[in-house]
Design an enzyme around this catalytic site. Structure first.
Site, mmCIF file in Angstrom:
data_model
loop_
_atom_site.group_PDB
_atom_site.id
_atom_site.type_symbol
_atom_site.label_atom_id
_atom_site.label_comp_id
_atom_site.label_asym_id
_atom_site.label_seq_id
_atom_site.Cartn_x
_atom_site.Cartn_y
_atom_site.Cartn_z
ATOM 1 N N CYS A 66 -3.218 -2.941 14.731
ATOM 2 C CA CYS A 66 -2.782 -2.622 13.369
ATOM 3 C C CYS A 66 -3.302 -3.649 12.373
ATOM 4 C CB CYS A 66 -1.254 -2.572 13.326
ATOM 5 S SG CYS A 66 -0.576 -2.294 11.688
ATOM 6 N N GLY A 110 4.705 -2.299 7.530
ATOM 7 C CA GLY A 110 6.039 -2.744 7.890
ATOM 8 C C GLY A 110 6.724 -1.887 8.934
ATOM 9 N N GLU A 111 7.824 -2.412 9.470
ATOM 10 C CA GLU A 111 8.662 -1.749 10.458
ATOM 11 C C GLU A 111 9.936 -1.271 9.758
ATOM 12 O OE1 GLU A 111 10.822 -0.039 12.796
ATOM 13 O OE2 GLU A 111 8.965 -0.643 13.794
ATOM 14 N N HIS A 142 2.401 4.555 22.113
ATOM 15 C CA HIS A 142 1.051 4.022 22.337
ATOM 16 C C HIS A 142 0.677 3.731 23.788
ATOM 17 C CE1 HIS A 142 1.111 3.859 18.073
ATOM 18 N NE2 HIS A 142 1.891 2.811 18.004
ATOM 19 N N ASN A 199 -8.095 4.307 13.810
ATOM 20 C CA ASN A 199 -8.946 4.008 12.667
ATOM 21 C C ASN A 199 -9.435 2.568 12.769
ATOM 22 O OD1 ASN A 199 -8.976 6.429 11.223
ATOM 23 N ND2 ASN A 199 -6.989 5.999 10.295
ATOM 24 N N GLU A 239 0.822 -1.206 0.000
ATOM 25 C CA GLU A 239 0.000 0.000 0.000
ATOM 26 C C GLU A 239 0.858 1.259 0.000
ATOM 27 O OE1 GLU A 239 -3.870 -1.468 2.615
ATOM 28 O OE2 GLU A 239 -2.775 0.328 3.192
ATOM 29 N N SER A 264 6.523 5.053 17.766
ATOM 30 C CA SER A 264 5.150 4.596 18.016
ATOM 31 C C SER A 264 5.097 4.048 19.434
ATOM 32 C CB SER A 264 4.758 3.517 16.997
ATOM 33 O OG SER A 264 4.757 4.045 15.696
ATOM 34 N N CYS A 286 4.283 -7.398 8.019
ATOM 35 C CA CYS A 286 5.067 -6.931 9.170
ATOM 36 C C CYS A 286 5.087 -8.022 10.231
ATOM 37 C CB CYS A 286 4.453 -5.656 9.755
ATOM 38 S SG CYS A 286 5.392 -4.971 11.148
ATOM 39 N N CYS A 299 2.566 8.492 2.146
ATOM 40 C CA CYS A 299 2.786 7.541 3.235
ATOM 41 C C CYS A 299 3.210 6.226 2.581
ATOM 42 C CB CYS A 299 1.515 7.359 4.054
ATOM 43 S SG CYS A 299 1.679 6.163 5.405
ATOM 44 N N CYS A 339 -3.702 1.320 8.169
ATOM 45 C CA CYS A 339 -2.578 0.766 7.422
ATOM 46 C C CYS A 339 -2.766 -0.726 7.185
ATOM 47 C CB CYS A 339 -1.295 1.011 8.213
ATOM 48 S SG CYS A 339 0.119 0.108 7.625
ATOM 49 N N CYS A 346 1.606 -5.641 16.196
ATOM 50 C CA CYS A 346 0.888 -4.676 17.040
ATOM 51 C C CYS A 346 -0.604 -4.993 16.978
ATOM 52 C CB CYS A 346 1.159 -3.255 16.568
ATOM 53 S SG CYS A 346 2.892 -2.777 16.729
ATOM 54 N N SER A 394 9.197 6.340 10.995
ATOM 55 C CA SER A 394 8.477 5.888 12.188
ATOM 56 C C SER A 394 8.923 4.489 12.578
ATOM 57 C CB SER A 394 6.968 5.894 11.908
ATOM 58 O OG SER A 394 6.244 5.386 13.011
#
Length: 455
Positions: free
Chosen positions: A222, A262-263, A317, A393, A191, A315, A215, A208, A436, A219, A292
């Protein structure tokens, strides 16, 4: 440089107390012997074979989790998945001669493309024509009308391609945000998102971008984390996303955030190569690029050693270890205290403010008490910081709920009361499967019938 060495010594003390994937991350930053490289290639080849076998069964866009990896606490199977990602990052970052069979043109310098031209019997200036054609949107070899057709055929016979993706699908939200599903040469899907915005004095277009296919970090909130990890993206595949956004919007990208699938710090070599290309070739200023990370042991100081002017976004959280482990399972092997120490060292070395991304989940991490904990956490460490609150989201098959504006504002008010700089991200593209990885996940349910790489 002395500060970097001091930080690396401090990091080594921390990583020696952490489980294996932290130590592997440190090992992969040092040169390998020939025997070690052969061993790594065998390991990665086995992983690739497993992935291909899965693709044959389920279709090229489906990326399942590896056997035994489930929701819940981080364990050895997760560590193994991360180790594969780190090994694959080294493999993805290896560059080959421009004239070597199977090479892609995107990402090669003018000089390298000139050498390709000379190696194939052409004048060096043909390399500049290839470069200019790529920068003007050539997606296939046939699009280079200014170079001889016979040479294009020779390049095709050498399996040299442009490296551009195929636009598989796109959706547009009412606010103009557009999501793109891009099909890579092996049929896998990533994406990219284009986010237009108007400031008081000028317009902006933010891209983005994704850094991995899938990934392994898992998380819990996610959409990408609901699936598995297939492979790291190569530098040209990251740059291709930005170029696609520019071409589809018909205007240049002004800002880039590595906040897609992804990371990024698990794929640091390719991310750094892409960063250079985006800055030098596409003209995006370093200060307009944000990288990020949820946190990878030893990686933040590696990033600091590149001396970038870009923004590091953590990130986070959650303001305490217990809650963060629930939301970010990998926090088990990279404790919040160690992460914050690395952020402090990063600030001391680079002088760059660190942004902390905080996804707000209704009834989970949105209370005033947790806001106070976050403010106290940031004040304990010697660094300049900024908190970016992100109302969650919605994601399919998730038990979380989106917070209302009042709760998000109340959380921000507590931070402001403690003099912590804070902003609330305006949600964009809610109608466009905004989370994402969510749009890609929808299309995974209907695998592609076939695919063909662009040449």
């Amino acid at each position: 440089m002395q500060q970097v060495r001091k930080c690396q010594h401090s990091q080594a003390m921390i990583s020696s107390q952490l489980p294996s994937f932290a130590r592997l991350s440190a090992r992969l930053s040092t040169p390998k012997t020939k025997a070690a490289r052969v061993k790594e290639q065998r390991c990665c080849s086995s992983a690739d074979a497993a992935t291909l076998a899965t693709e044959e069964q389920t279709g090229p866009t489906f990326v399942p989790r590896r056997d035994g990896i489930t929701d819940g606490k981080w364990d050895q199977r997760d560590e193994a998945a991360v180790e594969i990602a780190l090994q694959d990052a080294q493999k993805a970052s290896r560059r080959r001669s421009a004239s070597q069979p199977g090479t892609v043109l995107l990402g090669q310098t003018v000089e390298e493309l000139g050498q390709l031209a000379k190696d194939t019997g052409q004048s060096a200036y043909r390399g500049k024509q290839l470069y200019d054609g790529l920068m003007h949107g050539a997606r296939q070899l046939d699009h280079f009308n200014q170079v001889p057709k016979k040479w294009r055929e020779e390049l095709r016979e050498r399996q040299i391609s442009t490296g551009r993706s195929k636009l598989h699908h796109s959706v547009t939200a009412a606010d103009g945000t557009r999501k793109f599903l891009l099909q890579l040469h092996d049929g896998l899907i990533v994406e990219a998102v284009g986010i237009p915005a108007d400031d008081a004095d000028k317009s902006r277009l933010t891209a983005c971008v994704s850094s991995q296919v899938g990934c392994p970090m898992r998380c819990t909130f996610c959409a990408t984390g609901k699936g598995g990890f297939a492979r790291n993206l190569k530098a040209h595949e990251i740059v291709d996303q930005v170029m696609t956004v520019q071409e589809e919007f018909g205007t240049r990208v002004s800002n880039i955030v590595f906040m897609g699938m992804g990371e990024p710090l698990l794929n640091l070599p390719s991310v750094m190569r892409a960063h250079t290309m985006l800055n030098e070739n596409l003209g995006v200023g370093q200060r307009h690029i944000t990288i990020s990370t949820v946190g990878v042991p030893n990686a933040i100081m590696k990033l600091a050693s590149h001396n970038l002017q870009s923004t590091l976004a953590i990130s986070i959280h959650a303001p305490n270890q217990q809650l963060r482990e629930q939301l970010v399972p990998s926090a088990k092997v990279y404790p919040l205290e160690a992460l914050m120490l690395d952020c402090q060292q990063y600030f001391r070395v680079t002088g760059r403010r660190v942004t902390f991304e905080y996804t707000v989940l209704a009834g989970v991490n949105d209370t005033p008490i947790l806001a106070e904990q976050l403010a106290n956490l940031l004040r304990r460490f010697d660094l300049r910081s900024h908190v970016n609150l992100i109302p969650w989201n919605p994601v399919d098959d998730s038990g979380y709920k989106r917070p209302d504006k009042a709760h998000v504002k109340a959380f921000a008010n507590v931070l402001e009361m403690h003099r912590v700089p804070v902003s609330i991200r305006v949600s964009r593209g809610m109608e466009a499967a905004a989370a994402c990885g969510q749009l890609r996940n929808q299309h995974q349910k209907s695998p592609l019938q076939g695919f063909a790489a662009l040449t």
